[in-house]
Design a protein around this motif. Structure first.
Motif: not given
Length: 113
Positions: A85-106
């Motif tokens: 469905w247009g989702i590659t393994a690299e995209k999944v790895y990128q989403i998993i490894s992304e840092d969400y700390e700033d977004k959560i604090e905001e």
């Protein structure tokens, strides 16, 4: 304890349930005497407690199965080099490894206002 037969275990369970029902009956009588309660609770009509018979259902097995299926799908996508469905393994790895700390604090700061 290992030499206890199934029949003896069933007798023990029946004795425990019988004692439980006797205790509930005694408590009901005490409530009637002390507080004048004359109404009958729904489970007292049958003599059975719905909480005693009904075991809670857990979704843990379902969640584990879904997690395993998702993991297998990501591994299959990665080994085949395809997309789902247009989702590659690299995209999944990128989403998993992304840092969400700033977004959560905001988000927390927005909620606290």
């Amino acid at each position: 304890m290992r030499d206890v037969t199934t029949e003896r275990r069933l007798q023990l369970i029946q004795q425990i349930r019988s004692r439980y029902k006797e205790d509930r009956y005694d408590m009901s009588n005490r409530e009637r005497i002390l507080y004048g309660r004359e109404s009958v609770r729904p489970w007292e009509e049958d003599g059975d407690d719905p909480e005693w018979e009904q075991m809670p259902q857990s979704s843990f097995r379902l969640r584990i199965l879904l997690a395993v299926l998702l993991f297998a799908a990501v591994v299959a996508i990665d080994t085949n080099g395809t997309s789902l469905w247009g989702i590659t393994a690299e995209k999944v790895y990128q989403i998993i490894s992304e840092d969400y700390e700033d977004k959560i604090e905001e988000w927390v700061e927005t909620l606290s206002r």
